[in-house]
Design a protein around this motif. Structure first.
Motif, PDB file in Angstrom:
ATOM      1  N   MET A   1      43.165  56.049  49.387  1.00 41.31           N
ATOM      2  CA  MET A   1      44.191  55.459  48.385  1.00 41.31           C
ATOM      3  C   MET A   1      43.725  55.553  46.955  1.00 41.31           C
ATOM      4  N   ASP A   2      44.336  56.359  46.136  1.00 41.39           N
ATOM      5  CA  ASP A   2      44.122  56.523  44.838  1.00 41.39           C
ATOM      6  C   ASP A   2      43.878  55.014  44.152  1.00 41.39           C
ATOM      7  N   LYS A   3      43.130  55.208  42.974  1.00 45.31           N
ATOM      8  CA  LYS A   3      42.789  54.051  42.342  1.00 45.31           C
ATOM      9  C   LYS A   3      44.016  53.268  41.646  1.00 45.31           C
ATOM     10  N   PRO A   4      44.246  52.363  41.902  1.00 44.17           N
ATOM     11  CA  PRO A   4      45.598  51.399  41.283  1.00 44.17           C
ATOM     12  C   PRO A   4      45.186  51.380  39.571  1.00 44.17           C
ATOM     13  N   LYS A   5      46.182  51.243  38.862  1.00 47.60           N
ATOM     14  CA  LYS A   5      45.836  50.792  37.599  1.00 47.60           C
ATOM     15  C   LYS A   5      47.074  49.883  36.991  1.00 47.60           C
ATOM     16  N   GLN A   6      46.828  49.327  35.942  1.00 50.30           N
ATOM     17  CA  GLN A   6      47.993  48.215  35.456  1.00 50.30           C
ATOM     18  C   GLN A   6      48.350  48.928  34.237  1.00 50.30           C
ATOM     19  N   MET A   7      49.590  49.144  34.002  1.00 54.49           N
ATOM     20  CA  MET A   7      50.060  49.877  32.635  1.00 54.49           C
ATOM     21  C   MET A   7      50.645  48.614  31.845  1.00 54.49           C
ATOM     22  N   VAL A   8      50.318  48.845  30.554  1.00 53.28           N
ATOM     23  CA  VAL A   8      50.732  47.826  29.428  1.00 53.28           C
ATOM     24  C   VAL A   8      51.516  48.698  28.532  1.00 53.28           C
ATOM     25  N   VAL A   9      52.698  48.254  28.132  1.00 48.66           N
ATOM     26  CA  VAL A   9      53.547  48.991  27.282  1.00 48.66           C
ATOM     27  C   VAL A   9      53.976  48.051  26.028  1.00 48.66           C
ATOM     28  N   MET A  10      53.324  48.677  24.760  1.00 49.10           N
ATOM     29  CA  MET A  10      53.557  47.866  23.543  1.00 49.10           C
ATOM     30  C   MET A  10      54.573  48.543  22.643  1.00 49.10           C
TER      31      MET A  10
ATOM     32  N   LEU B   1      37.346  37.436  41.490  1.00 44.22           N
ATOM     33  CA  LEU B   1      37.413  38.184  42.525  1.00 44.22           C
ATOM     34  C   LEU B   1      38.539  37.817  43.491  1.00 44.22           C
ATOM     35  N   LEU B   2      39.037  38.616  44.346  1.00 38.40           N
ATOM     36  CA  LEU B   2      40.278  38.405  45.280  1.00 38.40           C
ATOM     37  C   LEU B   2      39.406  38.460  46.513  1.00 38.40           C
ATOM     38  N   THR B   3      39.282  37.276  47.284  1.00 43.17           N
ATOM     39  CA  THR B   3      38.758  37.405  48.610  1.00 43.17           C
ATOM     40  C   THR B   3      39.483  38.093  49.608  1.00 43.17           C
ATOM     41  N   PRO B   4      38.941  38.654  50.646  1.00 36.31           N
ATOM     42  CA  PRO B   4      39.518  39.542  51.494  1.00 36.31           C
ATOM     43  C   PRO B   4      40.524  38.581  52.316  1.00 36.31           C
ATOM     44  N   GLY B   5      41.708  39.301  52.831  1.00 30.10           N
ATOM     45  CA  GLY B   5      42.670  38.408  53.194  1.00 30.10           C
ATOM     46  C   GLY B   5      42.896  39.305  54.543  1.00 30.10           C
ATOM     47  N   GLY B   6      43.621  38.728  55.539  1.00 30.06           N
ATOM     48  CA  GLY B   6      44.063  39.725  56.766  1.00 30.06           C
ATOM     49  C   GLY B   6      45.259  40.702  56.350  1.00 30.06           C
ATOM     50  N   GLY B   7      45.313  41.690  57.086  1.00 24.15           N
ATOM     51  CA  GLY B   7      46.352  42.719  56.849  1.00 24.15           C
ATOM     52  C   GLY B   7      45.746  44.073  55.861  1.00 24.15           C
ATOM     53  N   ALA B   8      46.639  44.825  55.920  1.00 23.75           N
ATOM     54  CA  ALA B   8      46.064  46.169  54.966  1.00 23.75           C
ATOM     55  C   ALA B   8      45.959  46.030  53.636  1.00 23.75           C
ATOM     56  N   ALA B   9      44.957  46.738  52.879  1.00 25.50           N
ATOM     57  CA  ALA B   9      44.899  46.729  51.675  1.00 25.50           C
ATOM     58  C   ALA B   9      45.927  47.045  50.868  1.00 25.50           C
ATOM     59  N   THR B  10      46.270  46.599  49.749  1.00 35.02           N
ATOM     60  CA  THR B  10      47.340  46.759  48.723  1.00 35.02           C
ATOM     61  C   THR B  10      46.846  47.247  47.571  1.00 35.02           C
ATOM     62  N   PRO B  11      47.770  47.801  46.597  1.00 38.02           N
ATOM     63  CA  PRO B  11      47.297  48.429  45.110  1.00 38.02           C
ATOM     64  C   PRO B  11      46.799  46.980  44.583  1.00 38.02           C
ATOM     65  N   LEU B  12      47.203  45.864  44.620  1.00 35.25           N
ATOM     66  CA  LEU B  12      46.702  44.686  44.168  1.00 35.25           C
ATOM     67  C   LEU B  12      45.131  44.283  44.649  1.00 35.25           C
ATOM     68  N   SER B  13      44.893  44.477  45.915  1.00 30.92           N
ATOM     69  CA  SER B  13      43.679  44.080  46.480  1.00 30.92           C
ATOM     70  C   SER B  13      42.855  45.427  46.104  1.00 30.92           C
ATOM     71  N   GLU B  14      43.221  46.546  46.164  1.00 31.69           N
ATOM     72  CA  GLU B  14      42.474  47.481  45.581  1.00 31.69           C
ATOM     73  C   GLU B  14      42.045  47.592  44.198  1.00 31.69           C
ATOM     74  N   TRP B  15      42.914  47.054  43.388  1.00 29.70           N
ATOM     75  CA  TRP B  15      42.654  46.947  42.042  1.00 29.70           C
ATOM     76  C   TRP B  15      41.652  46.028  41.814  1.00 29.70           C
ATOM     77  N   PHE B  16      41.626  44.880  42.391  1.00 31.20           N
ATOM     78  CA  PHE B  16      40.641  43.924  42.287  1.00 31.20           C
ATOM     79  C   PHE B  16      39.195  44.444  42.759  1.00 31.20           C
ATOM     80  N   ALA B  17      39.251  45.083  44.007  1.00 34.77           N
ATOM     81  CA  ALA B  17      37.976  45.599  44.707  1.00 34.77           C
ATOM     82  C   ALA B  17      37.229  46.725  43.756  1.00 34.77           C
ATOM     83  N   ARG B  18      38.258  47.650  43.498  1.00 31.29           N
ATOM     84  CA  ARG B  18      37.712  48.783  42.787  1.00 31.29           C
ATOM     85  C   ARG B  18      37.296  49.080  41.332  1.00 31.29           C
TER      86      ARG B  18
END
Length: 140
Positions: free
Chosen positions: A1-10, A54-71
């Protein structure tokens, strides 16, 4: 999975003070992340530790949100030059199924008492999700 990012538009056309820009961007980022946590029903998995959140691991597949916290918490700030352009980005994000935290300042310290849309932040997402929406915008 590519590294997620958060976009901010000003909105650059508002010529906000640096402190106002920081406050508005921070408001947008926090709002978008909290909305994403709620969307994934993961608010109870947030844990504050020395050095960050930190976002503690949860059940299920990784999401962009969980990857964003982890990576790593990557944020990219870009700009538009009008309210119309900001609202168009908000519509595009929502049409693509992404959460968009559109911030409307109430105008008490700037903007002559007029409520004013200042910025937005998207939920943390993969480049292939956000680049079609914000990829052509210049860095702020």
């Amino acid at each position: 999975m590519d590294k997620p990012k958060q976009m901010v538009v000003m909105r650059r056309d508002l010529k906000m003070r640096k402190g106002k820009i920081a406050a508005q961007a921070g408001h947008a980022c926090v709002t978008a992340v909290l909305a994403a946590l709620e969307k994934e029903r993961r608010m109870g998995q947030v844990r504050a530790e020395v050095g960050g959140i930190l976002l503690t691991p949860g059940g299920g597949a990784a999401t962009p949100l969980s990857e964003w916290f982890a990576r790593g918490v990557a944020k990219v700030c870009v700009y538009v030059d009008s309210e119309e352009d900001l609202l168009a980005i908000d519509r595009k994000a929502k049409a693509a199924g992404l959460l968009s935290a559109l911030i409307c300042d109430n105008g008490l310290t700037e903007f002559h008492g007029q409520p004013t849309y200042t910025c937005l932040a998207l939920e943390p997402a993969l480049p292939e999700q956000v680049d079609p929406i914000t990829g052509d915008l210049p860095l702020f």
